[in-house]
Motif scaffolding. Structure first.
Motif, short mmCIF file in Angstrom:
data_model
loop_
_atom_site.label_atom_id
_atom_site.label_comp_id
_atom_site.label_asym_id
_atom_site.label_seq_id
_atom_site.Cartn_x
_atom_site.Cartn_y
_atom_site.Cartn_z
N UNK A 179 1.16 -1.31 -0.57
CA UNK A 179 0.19 -0.26 0.28
C UNK A 179 0.95 1.27 0.37
N UNK A 180 0.60 1.81 -0.71
CA UNK A 180 1.74 2.97 -1.61
C UNK A 180 1.13 4.05 -0.59
N UNK A 181 2.36 5.45 -0.14
CA UNK A 181 2.05 7.10 0.58
C UNK A 181 1.90 7.35 -0.87
N UNK A 182 0.84 8.80 -1.51
CA UNK A 182 0.14 9.56 -1.96
C UNK A 182 1.69 9.38 -3.28
N UNK A 183 1.75 9.73 -4.30
CA UNK A 183 3.46 9.23 -5.24
C UNK A 183 4.08 10.95 -5.49
N UNK A 184 2.97 11.21 -4.96
CA UNK A 184 3.47 12.88 -4.88
C UNK A 184 4.91 12.94 -4.09
N UNK A 212 -2.43 4.83 -2.00
CA UNK A 212 -3.11 5.34 -0.46
C UNK A 212 -2.26 6.19 0.17
N UNK A 213 -3.32 7.65 0.55
CA UNK A 213 -2.62 9.18 1.18
C UNK A 213 -1.91 9.13 2.67
N UNK A 214 -1.29 8.19 2.89
CA UNK A 214 -0.98 8.08 4.92
C UNK A 214 -2.29 8.14 5.21
N UNK A 215 -3.28 8.33 5.15
CA UNK A 215 -4.43 8.43 5.99
C UNK A 215 -5.11 6.84 6.38
N UNK A 216 -4.83 7.20 7.51
CA UNK A 216 -5.64 5.72 8.32
C UNK A 216 -6.70 4.64 7.30
N UNK A 217 -7.63 5.68 7.23
CA UNK A 217 -8.87 6.32 6.41
C UNK A 217 -8.57 4.91 5.01
N UNK A 218 -8.19 5.86 4.01
CA UNK A 218 -7.26 4.90 2.96
C UNK A 218 -6.16 3.51 3.26
N UNK A 219 -5.68 3.34 4.61
CA UNK A 219 -4.94 2.36 4.58
C UNK A 219 -6.07 1.56 4.42
N UNK A 220 -6.85 2.00 5.59
CA UNK A 220 -8.65 0.90 5.48
C UNK A 220 -9.00 0.15 4.20
N UNK A 221 -9.33 1.06 3.41
CA UNK A 221 -10.16 1.09 1.90
C UNK A 221 -9.44 0.38 1.50
N UNK A 222 -8.14 0.17 1.39
CA UNK A 222 -7.22 -0.88 1.08
C UNK A 222 -7.34 -1.70 1.75
N UNK A 223 -7.23 -2.32 2.99
CA UNK A 223 -7.12 -3.86 3.71
C UNK A 223 -8.72 -3.88 3.04
N UNK A 238 3.16 1.42 3.62
CA UNK A 238 4.55 2.84 3.29
C UNK A 238 4.34 3.52 4.65
N UNK A 239 3.19 3.10 5.63
CA UNK A 239 3.49 4.31 7.31
C UNK A 239 2.61 3.47 7.78
N UNK A 240 2.47 3.63 9.25
CA UNK A 240 1.97 3.07 10.37
C UNK A 240 0.33 3.18 10.26
N UNK A 241 0.40 4.58 9.79
CA UNK A 241 -0.90 4.98 9.93
C UNK A 241 -2.40 4.34 9.08
N UNK A 242 -1.40 4.46 8.10
CA UNK A 242 -2.30 3.47 7.30
C UNK A 242 -2.57 1.66 6.91
N UNK A 246 -5.16 -0.47 7.70
CA UNK A 246 -5.80 -1.43 7.16
C UNK A 246 -5.61 -3.26 7.58
N UNK A 247 -5.42 -2.85 9.21
CA UNK A 247 -5.48 -3.73 10.46
C UNK A 247 -7.40 -3.77 10.57
#
Lengths: 327, 327
Positions: A179-184, A212-223, A238-242, A246-247
DNA sequence: GTCGAGATTGTGAACGCTAACATTCTAGGT
DNA sequence: ACCTAGAATGTTAGCGTTCACAATCTCGAC
């Protein structure tokens, strides 16, 4: 100062000498001056001082996304290291990365007479904008830099990612999703590159990639999506928040971590140890980064031309969110 | 400035007038001056300006524990609000609360010619030390203040705690245990007071009280003890970090949240929603706090004597970590 | 045309400090 | 006692602004 001079029965210049620790003052005179200073509660005017010396002892820092763990840790640690080196550090937070808002940030700092500027914004766009700005003072880049780069300090993101992925591969996973961070963000790109190269190195194809975009929310969606895919047994986030998001999604869908799916994060936020299961993640030594940034700045200020520093190597922290796959 | 004046064929004073937006300049002259400024890339020297005007447009802030959610949010938001009001804000972080280190912090700020100082340290000791310091500039207290207090802005911690405890009581819990913050923090005391008063108000005795230090680790330790106590069905934890640690311990001991034990935190950190179960907690509007602090500072700077502001009311965010007790 | 009020611009000093140089002490050698 | 080098101190100027006031314009009313 004149008052102090009068009170001590000396000239203002002698007072100045005492204040600047000159050797050329008789001890007895010094004592007298110091006494006068204390008595009058005098404090030296830095504006006047700056006006004539042209040294502000201030360095500027441009940051963004101060709510995120990394950026805020870096800001604090630069500030701290700067203070310890006798510099004040002015922080200005930018909210977007247009040429205009960066120009403004730089101008604001320049108006404060900073002697150097530390840019701690890992946004590609921002990076380029800043580089293109005319700069009458040294510019140090922190975060998202690559090896050997001049006037820059950073943490080796690619190495960190490789650590994470190799750990998973070593456990016997066939491949690892990401799960990536925002590519910018240049960091996001570097972590992704590390993820890919670790697979290449083992001659295996990487698992699926989700944005993803670093936010837990985006990790959730990826999950949510990963939970559906029976082929995925390991994820590098890519970060703990996501990773948290995800978990959460995995829990929600009844997929066991690490029984069915292993998860590795990045950052080692203080909470990581207390997630359930405790999160395996990559630790970045931010406080060291701050110190290095200041150190480099000082070297540049000291006349060294385009000094460079080594990248800091992150470390893997293995906890309970990773395990060997079941067959 | 002299150069600009020469280039525009006017006196330095006229340039100064243009810079300060004086009305008394002919449009044509102004245009000429502006052109000269642009061409020469001139920027006005703030040190000289400060020297003569004695206005630095800078306010100072003293903070501590910037790694914690609350303090760092406050720091960012004060900084931000200050900028928006045309002030630079200098932050100095203190590491302990001795008279000496606070004196140093204040001195450092005074040396930067700040026009006011915002103290965002909720440590009892620090509070008293600072108050006792002679201050040539207005002093605004942020955090851990009580209602009606002058020169202070804050969030109503007691009300927040009452919200949390009443929620639990309303669900049918007989009483609520509490994991406190370190008692040197005035917030910790206030949250504890709210917890007690909510019980008193319902004429019930409060549950057991356990001491913590804000860290997830201390929450974890408290959780271990609570897990052993069959009498506890609900816990109000003084911050989200400790709540995390506590929930981890409960998981570890096989106690179900919220099935067997309900948990409420305080802060509403961004991760709270993605804990498993999602954490019910109390939200504090930090950004508003920062704005209020700056607003109050400005009022004091504007000559108002000892202005005061209303406490901000926090809000309860109900999620999945709380439920009615089973009988 | 001339005057005067208001508009516009200019002049000199001052803010509090340090740099550069000038002056006065001090003590040792003769 | 007298000279001199170096130590200690003093004097002057200037950093880049703004402030207070002085000087000069401009234009309408007489």
């Amino acid at each position: 100062m004149t008052d102090v001079a009068a009170a001590a029965g000396v000239s203002h210049q002698t007072v100045s000498r005492v204040l600047n620790g000159s050797e050329l003052v008789k001890d007895e005179t010094r004592t007298r001056v110091l006494a006068a200073i204390a008595e009058l509660g005098y404090r030296r005017n830095n504006a006047a001082r700056l006006l004539v010396t042209n040294r502000s002892h201030r360095i500027g820092m441009i940051s963004a996304h101060l709510v995120l763990h990394g950026p805020s840790m870096i800001a604090v640690s630069v500030q701290d290291a700067g203070h310890k080196a006798g510099y004040d550090v002015s922080l200005v937070a930018v909210e977007d990365f247009t040429a205009r808002s960066l120009r403004e940030a730089v101008d604001r700092l320049l108006d404060e007479a900073v002697e150097a500027i530390v840019v701690a914004v890992a946004h590609r766009e921002a990076r380029e904008q800043v580089r293109s700005l005319e700069m009458p003072v040294p510019l140090v880049i922190v975060q998202g830099v690559s090896d050997g780069q001049r006037m820059a300090v950073g943490i080796d993101q690619e190495a960190g990612a490789r650590l994470a992925v190799e750990h998973l591969l070593d456990l016997g996973h066939r491949h690892v999703a990401h799960v990536t961070g925002p590519q910018e963000w240049v960091e996001a790109g570097q972590r992704r590159a590390g993820w890919r190269s670790a697979h290449e190195h083992r001659h295996v194809l990487p698992g699926p990639e989700l944005g993803g975009d670093w936010s837990p929310q985006s990790g959730y969606e990826a999950g949510l999506r990963i939970a559906e895919d029976p082929d995925v047994t390991a994820v590098f986030v890519a970060n703990d928040g996501m990773a948290m998001g995800l978990m959460y999604a995995l829990h929600e869908k009844g997929r066991d971590v690490p029984g069915e799916i292993s998860v590795v994060g990045f950052d080692d936020v203080p909470e990581a140890r207390f997630l359930w299961p405790a999160l395996t993640t990559v630790d970045q030594e931010f406080s060291l980064l701050g110190r290095r940034a200041v150190e480099l700045t000082l070297r540049a200020l000291g006349g060294e031309v385009d000094p460079s520093a080594e990248l800091i190597r992150p470390a893997l922290v293995v906890r309970d969110s990773t395990a060997a796959p079941r067959h």
